[in-house]
Design a protein around this motif. Structure first.
Motif, PDB file in Angstrom:
ATOM      1  N   VAL A 196      16.369  10.668 -14.627  1.00  0.00           N
ATOM      2  CA  VAL A 196      16.736   9.609 -15.572  1.00  0.00           C
ATOM      3  C   VAL A 196      17.615   8.566 -14.893  1.00  0.00           C
ATOM      4  CG1 VAL A 196      18.025   9.072 -17.682  1.00  0.00           C
ATOM      5  CG2 VAL A 196      16.570  11.113 -17.589  1.00  0.00           C
ATOM      6  N   ASP A 197      18.704   9.026 -14.262  1.00  0.00           N
ATOM      7  CA  ASP A 197      19.685   8.062 -13.769  1.00  0.00           C
ATOM      8  C   ASP A 197      19.235   7.341 -12.506  1.00  0.00           C
ATOM      9  OD1 ASP A 197      19.969  10.691 -12.912  1.00  0.00           O
ATOM     10  OD2 ASP A 197      22.110  10.783 -13.313  1.00  0.00           O
ATOM     11  N   LEU A 198      18.491   8.021 -11.629  1.00  0.00           N
ATOM     12  CA  LEU A 198      17.995   7.322 -10.443  1.00  0.00           C
ATOM     13  C   LEU A 198      16.914   6.305 -10.819  1.00  0.00           C
ATOM     14  CD1 LEU A 198      17.813  10.220  -7.840  1.00  0.00           C
ATOM     15  CD2 LEU A 198      19.612   8.508  -8.128  1.00  0.00           C
ATOM     16  N   SER A 199      16.098   6.649 -11.806  1.00  0.00           N
ATOM     17  CA  SER A 199      15.098   5.679 -12.279  1.00  0.00           C
ATOM     18  C   SER A 199      15.779   4.486 -12.942  1.00  0.00           C
ATOM     19  CB  SER A 199      14.135   6.356 -13.260  1.00  0.00           C
ATOM     20  OG  SER A 199      13.409   7.396 -12.626  1.00  0.00           O
ATOM     21  N   ALA A 200      16.849   4.763 -13.695  1.00  0.00           N
ATOM     22  CA  ALA A 200      17.612   3.674 -14.314  1.00  0.00           C
ATOM     23  C   ALA A 200      18.218   2.773 -13.257  1.00  0.00           C
ATOM     24  CB  ALA A 200      18.705   4.242 -15.214  1.00  0.00           C
ATOM     25  N   MET A 201      18.751   3.381 -12.185  1.00  0.00           N
ATOM     26  CA  MET A 201      19.318   2.589 -11.089  1.00  0.00           C
ATOM     27  C   MET A 201      18.265   1.699 -10.450  1.00  0.00           C
ATOM     28  SD  MET A 201      19.411   2.530  -7.479  1.00  0.00           S
ATOM     29  CE  MET A 201      19.154   4.207  -6.881  1.00  0.00           C
ATOM     30  N   CYS A 202      17.081   2.242 -10.250  1.00  0.00           N
ATOM     31  CA  CYS A 202      15.994   1.460  -9.655  1.00  0.00           C
ATOM     32  C   CYS A 202      15.606   0.300 -10.568  1.00  0.00           C
ATOM     33  CB  CYS A 202      14.801   2.368  -9.391  1.00  0.00           C
ATOM     34  SG  CYS A 202      13.437   1.576  -8.510  1.00  0.00           S
ATOM     35  N   TYR A 203      15.575   0.555 -11.872  1.00  0.00           N
ATOM     36  CA  TYR A 203      15.310  -0.520 -12.833  1.00  0.00           C
ATOM     37  C   TYR A 203      16.368  -1.613 -12.708  1.00  0.00           C
ATOM     38  CZ  TYR A 203      15.278  -2.982 -17.316  1.00  0.00           C
ATOM     39  OH  TYR A 203      15.268  -3.974 -18.277  1.00  0.00           O
TER      40      TYR A 203
END
Length: 392
Positions: A196-203
């Motif tokens: 969740v959080d790494l994907s959010a960071m990439c976004y």
């Protein structure tokens, strides 16, 4: 709502009188390290060096030491690995950067862009930020998308900075990646873990890239990055949202990893959610005493989650209220129009500072506000004090 903390006039005077010492302690964490000539902001509290996960600290440092806030950005750009990976850590005494994990949830592109604007950098500096962030995005696509979902995958405990949290340790997940290289996935049946959080960071990184492209007068590139960000946003909702629980979870080979931790705030931090969805989830989980609304919010794990560690050990993202979480909350509470909550959160920290003078530690007991551990002059905690003075 976070309880609104009142202070007497004498208490206000006492807190204000400490400001010079607190500021000096923060500036004392601005030091030279072996990797470059210009000084950078260290984590403090006994941590040896500079960490990528603390880069947002420089957004606040820029008010007091703008050159150091910018030189911290330079350090990460100068040490980017040839394949595009950013170092997560550089020590004080030698030049060897570390690449064993990502340990990044606030995008480098966003932080560097904001610091560059604040410090009036030349246009070439913005181009450099753009190039570095684009290469970092390409690295994540190549090495952290093994399942081919388009989401960013977690390979180790330290990838998200959630030390000692069962969410990132259960199942035999190692502390760092094999051979101390973030490109390497552990050989475990549950891998890879959609994060969740790494994907959010990439976004967030892609949205920042789009804004930098606008700033540089590159409209086609801006459209490209916004399109990529929107697709990732859709994938986060498609794969990581659990309608049954109304929560976002990581996903491994067995399905949802149902740990109700503060990783949800990383979606807030990167503005992945609409205002409407934020309002719903914030009310449901962060205004409820059964979850994250403790006397000194926000604990690292919902207090009703069976994984909550009631022993409250040192450096535990399995329970404790972390200064780093609160510092990031100052950013997302503002973005999502919760200024009153932002003020109330800071005033809760000022209460613990008043009751525990000169103990600017990394984390608190979420029920009593008592500092945990013995490391002092932690940069995020010192910044919280300085920000708290603004709302007394």
């Amino acid at each position: 709502m976070i309880p609104y903390t009142e202070f007497s006039e004498d208490e206000r005077k006492e807190l204000l009188a400490r400001r010079p010492d607190v500021l000096n302690s923060l500036l004392g964490n601005v030091c030279h390290i072996a990797a470059q000539d210009e000084p950078v902001l260290l984590v403090g509290a006994g941590y040896n060096g500079i960490w990528l996960e603390h880069n947002q600290d420089n957004l606040f440092l820029a008010e007091y030491a703008p050159d150091a806030a910018w030189s911290s950005q330079l350090l990460f750009m100068r040490t980017q690995r040839e394949d595009g990976l950013l170092a997560y850590h550089l020590p004080i005494t030698h030049k060897n950067a570390s690449y064993a994990q990502l340990q990044c949830v606030y995008p480098f592109a966003r932080c560097a862009f904001e610091v560059a604007k604040y410090t009036n950098r030349a246009i070439d500096d913005f181009r450099r930020i753009y190039d570095v962030a684009a290469r970092y995005d390409a690295w994540m696509e190549k090495y952290r998308n093994r399942r081919g979902t388009g989401l960013v995958e977690m390979y180790c405990e330290y990838d998200t900075g959630h030390d000692n949290s069962p969410r990132v340790t259960d199942g035999g997940i190692p502390r760092c990646c094999p051979d101390c290289d973030a490109a390497n996935m552990p050989d475990l049946p549950l891998m890879p873990v959609l994060s969740v959080d790494l994907s959010a960071m990439c976004y967030g990184n892609r949205i920042a890239l789009a804004e930098i492209a606008d700033y540089l007068g590159m409209p086609e590139e801006a459209v490209y990055w916004r399109s990529k960000a929107e697709k990732l946003q859709e994938l986060i909702r498609k794969h990581l949202y659990c309608a049954e629980d109304d929560y976002y979870y990581d996903v491994d080979s067995n399905g949802f990893r149902r740990y109700r931790t503060e990783h949800l705030t990383r979606l807030f931090l990167n503005e992945v959610l609409s205002q409407e969805e934020f309002d719903r989830l914030y009310r449901k989980y962060f205004e409820d005493e059964r979850h994250f609304m403790t006397a000194f919010p926000y604990p690292s794990v919902s207090v009703s989650d069976p994984h909550f560690n009631r022993a409250l050990p040192v450096n535990c993202w399995g329970s404790n209220t972390q200064a780093l979480t609160s510092l990031r909350a100052l950013l997302w509470l503002k973005k999502y129009h919760r200024q009153d909550e932002r003020t109330a959160l800071l005033r809760r920290w000022m209460r613990t500072f008043l009751e525990h003078p000169e103990e600017y530690r990394q984390e608190l007991n979420p029920f009593t506000g008592t500092p945990i551990g013995d490391g002092k002059n932690y940069s995020p905690t010192l910044i919280l004090y300085l920000e708290g003075l603004k709302v007394l």
